[in-house]
Design a protein around this motif. Sequence first.
Motif, mmCIF file in Angstrom:
data_model
loop_
_atom_site.group_PDB
_atom_site.id
_atom_site.type_symbol
_atom_site.label_atom_id
_atom_site.label_comp_id
_atom_site.label_asym_id
_atom_site.label_seq_id
_atom_site.Cartn_x
_atom_site.Cartn_y
_atom_site.Cartn_z
ATOM 1 N N THR A 44 -15.813 18.248 -56.636
ATOM 2 C CA THR A 44 -15.817 17.931 -55.205
ATOM 3 C C THR A 44 -14.460 17.385 -54.762
ATOM 4 O O THR A 44 -13.997 17.677 -53.647
ATOM 5 C CB THR A 44 -16.904 16.897 -54.884
ATOM 6 N N ALA A 45 -13.830 16.615 -55.629
ATOM 7 C CA ALA A 45 -12.505 16.084 -55.319
ATOM 8 C C ALA A 45 -11.472 17.206 -55.290
ATOM 9 O O ALA A 45 -10.595 17.249 -54.413
ATOM 10 C CB ALA A 45 -12.114 15.026 -56.341
ATOM 11 N N LEU A 91 -10.924 15.122 -63.019
ATOM 12 C CA LEU A 91 -11.158 15.043 -61.577
ATOM 13 C C LEU A 91 -12.376 15.889 -61.204
ATOM 14 O O LEU A 91 -12.454 17.066 -61.568
ATOM 15 C CB LEU A 91 -9.926 15.559 -60.824
ATOM 16 N N ASP A 119 -9.412 8.904 -51.753
ATOM 17 C CA ASP A 119 -10.738 9.292 -51.270
ATOM 18 C C ASP A 119 -10.568 10.292 -50.133
ATOM 19 O O ASP A 119 -9.619 10.187 -49.341
ATOM 20 C CB ASP A 119 -11.484 8.049 -50.781
ATOM 21 N N ALA A 120 -11.498 11.238 -50.042
ATOM 22 C CA ALA A 120 -11.394 12.268 -49.013
ATOM 23 C C ALA A 120 -11.409 11.680 -47.607
ATOM 24 O O ALA A 120 -10.696 12.144 -46.718
ATOM 25 C CB ALA A 120 -12.533 13.274 -49.172
ATOM 26 N N SER A 131 -7.788 10.239 -62.757
ATOM 27 C CA SER A 131 -8.940 10.652 -61.962
ATOM 28 C C SER A 131 -9.883 9.519 -61.615
ATOM 29 O O SER A 131 -10.697 9.648 -60.681
ATOM 30 C CB SER A 131 -9.718 11.746 -62.700
ATOM 31 N N TRP A 169 -10.193 8.355 -57.936
ATOM 32 C CA TRP A 169 -10.926 9.098 -56.914
ATOM 33 C C TRP A 169 -12.232 8.380 -56.575
ATOM 34 O O TRP A 169 -13.004 8.023 -57.446
ATOM 35 C CB TRP A 169 -11.237 10.517 -57.361
ATOM 36 N N GLY A 170 -12.457 8.178 -55.284
ATOM 37 C CA GLY A 170 -13.657 7.497 -54.812
ATOM 38 C C GLY A 170 -13.500 6.001 -54.695
ATOM 39 O O GLY A 170 -14.374 5.325 -54.147
#
Length: 263
Positions: free
Chosen positions: A241-242, A238, A180-181, A212, A215-216
């Motif tokens: 935004t990722a 993916l 996660d970012a 993918s 992600w998140g």
Amino acid sequence: MLAHQRQELLLARATADGAVRVVDVAAELDVSEMTVRRDIAALAEAGLLRRVHGGAVPARPTALEPTFTAKTELAREAKTAIARAAADLIGPGASVALSAGTTTHLCALELAARGRSDLTVVTNSAPVAEAFGSAPGDRPEVVLTGGSLTPSRALVGPLAVAALATLRVDVLLLGVHGLDADAGLTTPNLLEAETNRALVRSAGRVVVVTDSSSWGTVGLGRFGSLDDIDVLVTDDALPDTARAAVHDAGVHLTLVPTTKEAR
């Protein structure tokens, strides 16, 4: 069985095992896979599950650790393609560490199938060690850390951390439960998070291998940020935004093409 009963079963199974597969539920309940996907879609819309290739996982941050078996078949096609791409990154005579996880296990199987006896392998994963141990012909040297065994068949804890503190490897193939970012690299298991931090510290280059759907996802234990990654190998599902977040962190992104399963 009524729709709400199927959905309750789906949610309970995902909560108990950390993941649920469409094909398994369809066979168990004697309904079509499309019916199960519709139930998953309804639970996802309610914010209770998150759809991934071939099934679903709990939608919310969790301390639950999925079993190795529960995760093995989820996104299998994507993970296999990721493993092939990751194996291409390992140079001759390299020392390589592989963390625990289903994707890193596939990386081990790929390297073993290529006959990479020139490698020195360090791992805290029993399945990874077994993959190299069962390879035909000459085998690489494999160093298996000690530690306590988790449901994902990872060796974790003080013994594993102490062993890794004495080692330095050229490259780490690192599997993650969540990416996660903001939260960075996470896992539901706090001891595994500690051991993964030790793996990252031991490596000259960190290659994260994950499909993918990670992600998140945010697990309880954080063991790194996007800045700790040198290369991310994942599939082309993916989100944009990722991809932007990964690019902004200065991470080299390798996307493998996959055939997207119907969801």
